[in-house]
Motif scaffolding. Sequence first.
Motif, PDB file in Angstrom:
ATOM      1  N   ASN A   1       0.721  -1.072   0.108  1.00  0.00           N
ATOM      2  CA  ASN A   1       0.155   0.001  -0.007  1.00  0.00           C
ATOM      3  C   ASN A   1       0.834   1.231   0.069  1.00  0.00           C
ATOM      4  N   PHE A   2       1.920   1.105   0.204  1.00  0.00           N
ATOM      5  CA  PHE A   2       2.949   2.312   0.672  1.00  0.00           C
ATOM      6  C   PHE A   2       3.476   2.917  -0.917  1.00  0.00           C
ATOM      7  N   ASN A   3       3.794   2.092  -1.840  1.00  0.00           N
ATOM      8  CA  ASN A   3       4.260   2.442  -3.069  1.00  0.00           C
ATOM      9  C   ASN A   3       3.381   2.668  -4.227  1.00  0.00           C
ATOM     10  N   THR A   4       1.850   2.373  -4.188  1.00  0.00           N
ATOM     11  CA  THR A   4       1.055   2.351  -5.194  1.00  0.00           C
ATOM     12  C   THR A   4       0.461   3.836  -5.526  1.00  0.00           C
ATOM     13  N   LYS A   5       0.701   4.279  -6.672  1.00  0.00           N
ATOM     14  CA  LYS A   5      -0.175   5.450  -7.132  1.00  0.00           C
ATOM     15  C   LYS A   5      -1.152   5.284  -8.160  1.00  0.00           C
ATOM     16  N   PRO A   6      -2.218   6.271  -7.963  1.00  0.00           N
ATOM     17  CA  PRO A   6      -3.047   5.758  -9.015  1.00  0.00           C
ATOM     18  C   PRO A   6      -2.666   6.283 -10.400  1.00  0.00           C
ATOM     19  N   LYS A   7      -3.186   5.402 -11.195  1.00  0.00           N
ATOM     20  CA  LYS A   7      -2.875   5.420 -12.459  1.00  0.00           C
ATOM     21  C   LYS A   7      -3.334   6.507 -13.274  1.00  0.00           C
ATOM     22  N   GLU A   8      -2.388   7.291 -14.160  1.00  0.00           N
ATOM     23  CA  GLU A   8      -2.982   8.324 -14.765  1.00  0.00           C
ATOM     24  C   GLU A   8      -3.801   8.093 -16.032  1.00  0.00           C
ATOM     25  N   VAL A   9      -4.613   8.853 -16.224  1.00  0.00           N
ATOM     26  CA  VAL A   9      -5.488   8.605 -17.365  1.00  0.00           C
ATOM     27  C   VAL A   9      -4.941   9.375 -18.538  1.00  0.00           C
ATOM     28  N   PRO A  10      -4.754   8.937 -19.631  1.00  0.00           N
ATOM     29  CA  PRO A  10      -4.028   9.511 -20.963  1.00  0.00           C
ATOM     30  C   PRO A  10      -4.898  10.671 -21.235  1.00  0.00           C
ATOM     31  N   VAL A  11      -4.369  11.809 -21.555  1.00  0.00           N
ATOM     32  CA  VAL A  11      -4.792  13.012 -21.923  1.00  0.00           C
ATOM     33  C   VAL A  11      -5.996  12.793 -22.987  1.00  0.00           C
ATOM     34  N   GLU A  12      -5.517  11.853 -23.937  1.00  0.00           N
ATOM     35  CA  GLU A  12      -6.367  11.826 -25.282  1.00  0.00           C
ATOM     36  C   GLU A  12      -7.555  10.938 -24.768  1.00  0.00           C
ATOM     37  N   GLU A  13      -7.832  10.026 -23.858  1.00  0.00           N
ATOM     38  CA  GLU A  13      -8.796   9.607 -23.333  1.00  0.00           C
ATOM     39  C   GLU A  13      -9.921  10.364 -22.670  1.00  0.00           C
ATOM     40  N   THR A  14      -9.153  11.502 -21.768  1.00  0.00           N
ATOM     41  CA  THR A  14      -9.934  12.306 -21.261  1.00  0.00           C
ATOM     42  C   THR A  14     -10.518  13.395 -22.266  1.00  0.00           C
ATOM     43  N   VAL A  15      -9.704  13.639 -23.201  1.00  0.00           N
ATOM     44  CA  VAL A  15     -10.454  14.609 -24.307  1.00  0.00           C
ATOM     45  C   VAL A  15     -11.492  14.034 -24.889  1.00  0.00           C
ATOM     46  N   ALA A  16     -11.230  12.593 -25.276  1.00  0.00           N
ATOM     47  CA  ALA A  16     -12.305  11.846 -26.192  1.00  0.00           C
ATOM     48  C   ALA A  16     -13.342  11.762 -25.313  1.00  0.00           C
ATOM     49  N   LYS A  17     -13.702  11.760 -23.816  1.00  0.00           N
ATOM     50  CA  LYS A  17     -14.646  11.734 -23.233  1.00  0.00           C
ATOM     51  C   LYS A  17     -15.395  13.056 -23.063  1.00  0.00           C
ATOM     52  N   ILE A  18     -14.663  14.187 -23.055  1.00  0.00           N
ATOM     53  CA  ILE A  18     -15.353  15.509 -22.853  1.00  0.00           C
ATOM     54  C   ILE A  18     -16.096  15.709 -24.371  1.00  0.00           C
ATOM     55  N   MET A  19     -15.123  15.303 -25.431  1.00  0.00           N
ATOM     56  CA  MET A  19     -15.501  15.607 -26.795  1.00  0.00           C
ATOM     57  C   MET A  19     -16.996  15.008 -27.100  1.00  0.00           C
ATOM     58  N   GLU A  20     -17.033  13.740 -26.466  1.00  0.00           N
ATOM     59  CA  GLU A  20     -18.258  12.954 -26.681  1.00  0.00           C
ATOM     60  C   GLU A  20     -19.618  13.474 -26.192  1.00  0.00           C
ATOM     61  N   ASP A  21     -19.317  14.150 -24.872  1.00  0.00           N
ATOM     62  CA  ASP A  21     -20.489  15.023 -24.346  1.00  0.00           C
ATOM     63  C   ASP A  21     -20.522  16.114 -25.058  1.00  0.00           C
ATOM     64  N   MET A  22     -19.628  16.766 -25.307  1.00  0.00           N
ATOM     65  CA  MET A  22     -19.689  18.408 -26.052  1.00  0.00           C
ATOM     66  C   MET A  22     -20.208  18.218 -27.449  1.00  0.00           C
ATOM     67  N   LYS A  23     -19.942  17.365 -28.094  1.00  0.00           N
ATOM     68  CA  LYS A  23     -20.296  16.713 -29.542  1.00  0.00           C
ATOM     69  C   LYS A  23     -22.001  16.846 -29.595  1.00  0.00           C
ATOM     70  N   THR A  24     -22.556  16.099 -28.788  1.00  0.00           N
ATOM     71  CA  THR A  24     -23.991  15.856 -28.856  1.00  0.00           C
ATOM     72  C   THR A  24     -24.727  17.208 -28.202  1.00  0.00           C
ATOM     73  N   GLU A  25     -24.091  17.891 -26.858  1.00  0.00           N
ATOM     74  CA  GLU A  25     -24.656  18.816 -26.495  1.00  0.00           C
ATOM     75  C   GLU A  25     -24.819  20.197 -27.458  1.00  0.00           C
ATOM     76  N   LEU A  26     -23.684  20.281 -28.020  1.00  0.00           N
ATOM     77  CA  LEU A  26     -23.365  21.561 -28.915  1.00  0.00           C
ATOM     78  C   LEU A  26     -23.608  21.404 -30.514  1.00  0.00           C
ATOM     79  N   ASN A  27     -23.885  20.304 -30.945  1.00  0.00           N
ATOM     80  CA  ASN A  27     -23.980  19.901 -32.346  1.00  0.00           C
ATOM     81  C   ASN A  27     -22.733  20.303 -33.178  1.00  0.00           C
ATOM     82  N   LEU A  28     -21.674  19.846 -32.633  1.00  0.00           N
ATOM     83  CA  LEU A  28     -20.736  20.372 -33.330  1.00  0.00           C
ATOM     84  C   LEU A  28     -20.360  19.504 -34.714  1.00  0.00           C
TER      85      LEU A  28
END
Length: 169
Positions: A62-89
């Motif tokens: 338990n001492f040396n574990t770090k939370p895994k970093e989510v790749p930036v591209e994955e985060t952007v893809a999730k945001i864009m998925e929501d934004m695309k439908t909300e804003l009709n991009l």
Amino acid sequence: MKTIQAAIAFAFILFTINPAFAQYGNGYGNGGYGNGYGGGGYGNGNGYGSGRMSQGMGGQSNFNTKPKEVPVEETVAKIMEDMKTELNLDALQEIAISNVLTESIKEQGILLKNESSSQEDKISQIQALSEVTNKRVTQFLDNGQKEKYTIYIEQRKNQTGTKKSKKKK
């Protein structure tokens, strides 16, 4: 002459015994044989070694574990998925806005990792970055989409506010 030989023999014994005990629990007192068979020490000792055996068999410390970093591209893809439908991009807007968001999230990561800044400085820098990002995103939107975007941003702020209040409980 005998005292020098005795000192050399003592040093030799001391240096050979220390690694032998270190194999059974990271030295003296961090669990393992040095602290008795009952396992103790500081956290990950299991009585017969310092958790190395359990880690090798699938256990994790338990001492040396770090939370895994989510790749930036994955985060952007999730945001864009929501934004695309909300804003009709359209496709061009989607690409341009995703590039802006990718750059912004990377800069935010750099700001957060900067150890020379205080917490207040980091917060103000991230708020400034957020404002710049919002201005850059709105440049790619038409008037109707800009109104929807401000509503979308407010909803996201409210969602993160409720998540923070749930964590505090």
